[in-house]
Design a protein around this motif. Structure first.
Motif, PDB file in Angstrom:
ATOM      1  N   LEU A 109       0.834  -1.205   0.000  1.00  0.00           N
ATOM      2  CA  LEU A 109       0.000   0.000   0.000  1.00  0.00           C
ATOM      3  C   LEU A 109       0.869   1.255   0.000  1.00  0.00           C
ATOM      4  CD1 LEU A 109      -2.760   1.467   0.295  1.00  0.00           C
ATOM      5  CD2 LEU A 109      -2.456   1.244   2.754  1.00  0.00           C
ATOM      6  N   ILE A 110       1.826   1.320   0.903  1.00  0.00           N
ATOM      7  CA  ILE A 110       2.712   2.495   0.989  1.00  0.00           C
ATOM      8  C   ILE A 110       3.553   2.610  -0.279  1.00  0.00           C
ATOM      9  CG2 ILE A 110       4.702   3.485   2.203  1.00  0.00           C
ATOM     10  CD1 ILE A 110       3.427   2.319   4.813  1.00  0.00           C
ATOM     11  N   GLY A 111       4.094   1.491  -0.739  1.00  0.00           N
ATOM     12  CA  GLY A 111       4.893   1.503  -1.966  1.00  0.00           C
ATOM     13  C   GLY A 111       4.089   1.998  -3.150  1.00  0.00           C
ATOM     14  N   ASN A 112       2.859   1.530  -3.262  1.00  0.00           N
ATOM     15  CA  ASN A 112       2.019   1.949  -4.376  1.00  0.00           C
ATOM     16  C   ASN A 112       1.733   3.445  -4.306  1.00  0.00           C
ATOM     17  OD1 ASN A 112       0.333   2.106  -6.578  1.00  0.00           O
ATOM     18  ND2 ASN A 112      -0.969   0.433  -5.942  1.00  0.00           N
ATOM     19  N   LYS A 113       1.455   3.931  -3.129  1.00  0.00           N
ATOM     20  CA  LYS A 113       1.187   5.370  -2.981  1.00  0.00           C
ATOM     21  C   LYS A 113       2.407   6.187  -3.413  1.00  0.00           C
ATOM     22  CE  LYS A 113      -2.983   5.131  -1.269  1.00  0.00           C
ATOM     23  NZ  LYS A 113      -4.139   5.655  -1.954  1.00  0.00           N
ATOM     24  N   ILE A 114       3.605   5.729  -3.047  1.00  0.00           N
ATOM     25  CA  ILE A 114       4.830   6.437  -3.419  1.00  0.00           C
ATOM     26  C   ILE A 114       5.040   6.384  -4.931  1.00  0.00           C
ATOM     27  CG2 ILE A 114       7.364   6.377  -3.240  1.00  0.00           C
ATOM     28  CD1 ILE A 114       6.912   5.475  -0.264  1.00  0.00           C
ATOM     29  N   PHE A 115       4.926   5.177  -5.530  1.00  0.00           N
ATOM     30  CA  PHE A 115       5.125   5.055  -6.976  1.00  0.00           C
ATOM     31  C   PHE A 115       4.068   5.833  -7.759  1.00  0.00           C
ATOM     32  CE2 PHE A 115       7.453   1.052  -5.823  1.00  0.00           C
ATOM     33  CZ  PHE A 115       8.699   1.479  -6.270  1.00  0.00           C
ATOM     34  N   THR A 116       2.844   5.821  -7.276  1.00  0.00           N
ATOM     35  CA  THR A 116       1.778   6.577  -7.943  1.00  0.00           C
ATOM     36  C   THR A 116       2.080   8.074  -7.882  1.00  0.00           C
ATOM     37  OG1 THR A 116       0.151   4.846  -7.510  1.00  0.00           O
ATOM     38  CG2 THR A 116      -0.716   7.042  -7.978  1.00  0.00           C
ATOM     39  N   LEU A 117       2.552   8.539  -6.740  1.00  0.00           N
ATOM     40  CA  LEU A 117       2.920   9.950  -6.601  1.00  0.00           C
ATOM     41  C   LEU A 117       4.059  10.306  -7.554  1.00  0.00           C
ATOM     42  CD1 LEU A 117       2.545  12.666  -5.146  1.00  0.00           C
ATOM     43  CD2 LEU A 117       4.175  11.839  -3.420  1.00  0.00           C
ATOM     44  N   LEU A 118       5.064   9.447  -7.652  1.00  0.00           N
ATOM     45  CA  LEU A 118       6.170   9.684  -8.586  1.00  0.00           C
ATOM     46  C   LEU A 118       5.655   9.753 -10.023  1.00  0.00           C
ATOM     47  CD1 LEU A 118       8.954   7.369  -7.116  1.00  0.00           C
ATOM     48  CD2 LEU A 118       8.856   9.876  -7.033  1.00  0.00           C
ATOM     49  N   GLY A 119       4.700   8.881 -10.358  1.00  0.00           N
ATOM     50  CA  GLY A 119       4.101   8.905 -11.695  1.00  0.00           C
ATOM     51  C   GLY A 119       3.382  10.208 -11.970  1.00  0.00           C
ATOM     52  N   LYS A 120       2.722  10.744 -10.970  1.00  0.00           N
ATOM     53  CA  LYS A 120       2.009  12.016 -11.128  1.00  0.00           C
ATOM     54  C   LYS A 120       2.989  13.178 -11.278  1.00  0.00           C
ATOM     55  CE  LYS A 120      -1.991  10.450  -8.608  1.00  0.00           C
ATOM     56  NZ  LYS A 120      -3.325  10.931  -8.484  1.00  0.00           N
ATOM     57  N   ILE A 121       4.055  13.161 -10.473  1.00  0.00           N
ATOM     58  CA  ILE A 121       5.020  14.262 -10.496  1.00  0.00           C
ATOM     59  C   ILE A 121       5.842  14.255 -11.784  1.00  0.00           C
ATOM     60  CG2 ILE A 121       7.131  15.156  -9.420  1.00  0.00           C
ATOM     61  CD1 ILE A 121       5.927  14.194  -6.698  1.00  0.00           C
ATOM     62  N   PHE A 122       6.437  13.130 -12.121  1.00  0.00           N
ATOM     63  CA  PHE A 122       7.380  13.076 -13.237  1.00  0.00           C
ATOM     64  C   PHE A 122       6.736  12.863 -14.606  1.00  0.00           C
ATOM     65  CE2 PHE A 122      10.128  11.901  -9.603  1.00  0.00           C
ATOM     66  CZ  PHE A 122      11.005  12.966  -9.687  1.00  0.00           C
ATOM     67  N   PHE A 123       5.548  12.224 -14.630  1.00  0.00           N
ATOM     68  CA  PHE A 123       4.937  11.900 -15.917  1.00  0.00           C
ATOM     69  C   PHE A 123       3.532  12.472 -16.068  1.00  0.00           C
ATOM     70  CE2 PHE A 123       7.928   8.541 -14.766  1.00  0.00           C
ATOM     71  CZ  PHE A 123       8.813   8.623 -15.838  1.00  0.00           C
ATOM     72  N   LYS A 124       3.072  13.209 -15.054  1.00  0.00           N
ATOM     73  CA  LYS A 124       1.737  13.821 -15.066  1.00  0.00           C
ATOM     74  C   LYS A 124       0.624  12.788 -15.261  1.00  0.00           C
ATOM     75  CE  LYS A 124       3.455  18.312 -16.635  1.00  0.00           C
ATOM     76  NZ  LYS A 124       4.745  18.167 -16.112  1.00  0.00           N
ATOM     77  N   LEU A 125       0.835  11.589 -14.718  1.00  0.00           N
ATOM     78  CA  LEU A 125      -0.175  10.531 -14.814  1.00  0.00           C
ATOM     79  C   LEU A 125      -1.401  10.915 -14.008  1.00  0.00           C
ATOM     80  CD1 LEU A 125       1.901   7.230 -14.519  1.00  0.00           C
ATOM     81  CD2 LEU A 125       1.022   8.319 -16.576  1.00  0.00           C
ATOM     82  N   LYS A 126      -2.552  10.569 -14.523  1.00  0.00           N
ATOM     83  CA  LYS A 126      -3.803  10.886 -13.847  1.00  0.00           C
ATOM     84  C   LYS A 126      -4.519   9.606 -13.452  1.00  0.00           C
ATOM     85  CE  LYS A 126      -4.140  15.279 -16.068  1.00  0.00           C
ATOM     86  NZ  LYS A 126      -4.428  15.982 -17.252  1.00  0.00           N
ATOM     87  N   ILE A 127      -3.744   8.680 -12.884  1.00  0.00           N
ATOM     88  CA  ILE A 127      -4.338   7.455 -12.355  1.00  0.00           C
ATOM     89  C   ILE A 127      -3.949   7.335 -10.888  1.00  0.00           C
ATOM     90  CG2 ILE A 127      -4.511   6.260 -14.572  1.00  0.00           C
ATOM     91  CD1 ILE A 127      -1.960   4.723 -13.858  1.00  0.00           C
ATOM     92  N   SER A 128      -4.752   6.614 -10.136  1.00  0.00           N
ATOM     93  CA  SER A 128      -4.569   6.548  -8.686  1.00  0.00           C
ATOM     94  C   SER A 128      -3.921   5.253  -8.197  1.00  0.00           C
ATOM     95  CB  SER A 128      -5.938   6.709  -8.010  1.00  0.00           C
ATOM     96  OG  SER A 128      -6.811   5.691  -8.454  1.00  0.00           O
ATOM     97  N   ASP A 129      -3.550   4.371  -9.119  1.00  0.00           N
ATOM     98  CA  ASP A 129      -3.027   3.059  -8.713  1.00  0.00           C
ATOM     99  C   ASP A 129      -2.102   2.532  -9.809  1.00  0.00           C
ATOM    100  OD1 ASP A 129      -2.622   0.517  -7.687  1.00  0.00           O
ATOM    101  OD2 ASP A 129      -4.747   0.038  -7.501  1.00  0.00           O
TER     102      ASP A 129
END
Length: 160
Positions: free
Chosen positions: A61-81
């Motif tokens: 859960l924590i790992g996914n939240k971190i990787f998802t946040l990195l995806g949003k910051i670096f790639f502007k991903l608009k997914i939550s998981d």
């Protein structure tokens, strides 16, 4: 996974897990949402309202939240998981991705490359079930490091 996806002849595809943790009954609603939003890919999410996971540990859960946040910051991903590779998409669009990962890093490679190529991605609430049998094949730390390494490679390839 990549070999199978390259052989698809249908207009649409879905990635589901053989361990039973993904519910194939959700595909119909994911397809409806794909067409309603005119998206190229719909990613199942365990973290949207109405979604859940019977398989997450505190580490995943924590790992996914971190990787998802990195995806949003670096790639502007608009997914939550970013780590739940329960996907419905357009086969022609998938064939343009030219994915390379042969391990768990494919879960981040798919949405990142789709986003880099300006494809429309979104997510949809899904309920990850307990596995019917067997144990989780992911090693949270070893595979997490591979996923992080893949994200950095994709990011630095994108900016250079």
């Amino acid at each position: 996974l990549l070999t199978g996806l390259k052989k698809i002849k249908t207009n649409y595809f879905s990635i589901i897990f053989a361990d039973g943790s993904t519910n194939p009954k959700e595909i119909k609603n994911m397809m409806i949402y794909l067409n309603k939003t005119n998206s190229d890919f719909i990613f199942g999410s365990r973290y949207l309202p109405g979604a859940s996971s019977d398989d997450d540990t505190i580490v995943t859960l924590i790992g996914n939240k971190i990787f998802t946040l990195l995806g949003k910051i670096f790639f502007k991903l608009k997914i939550s998981d970013i780590l739940y590779t329960y996907v419905v998409g357009k086969t022609k669009k998938f064939n343009k991705l030219n994915l390379k990962s042969k391990d768990f890093a494919i879960c981040v490679e798919l949405p990142i490359i789709a986003s880099i190529k300006k494809m429309k991605i979104t997510d949809y609430p899904c309920n990850e079930r307990s596995r019917f049998s067997g144990k989780k094949k992911v090693n949270e730390f070893v595979d997490g490091f591979k996923i992080l390494k893949k994200m950095f490679r994709l990011y630095f390839n994108m900016i250079w």
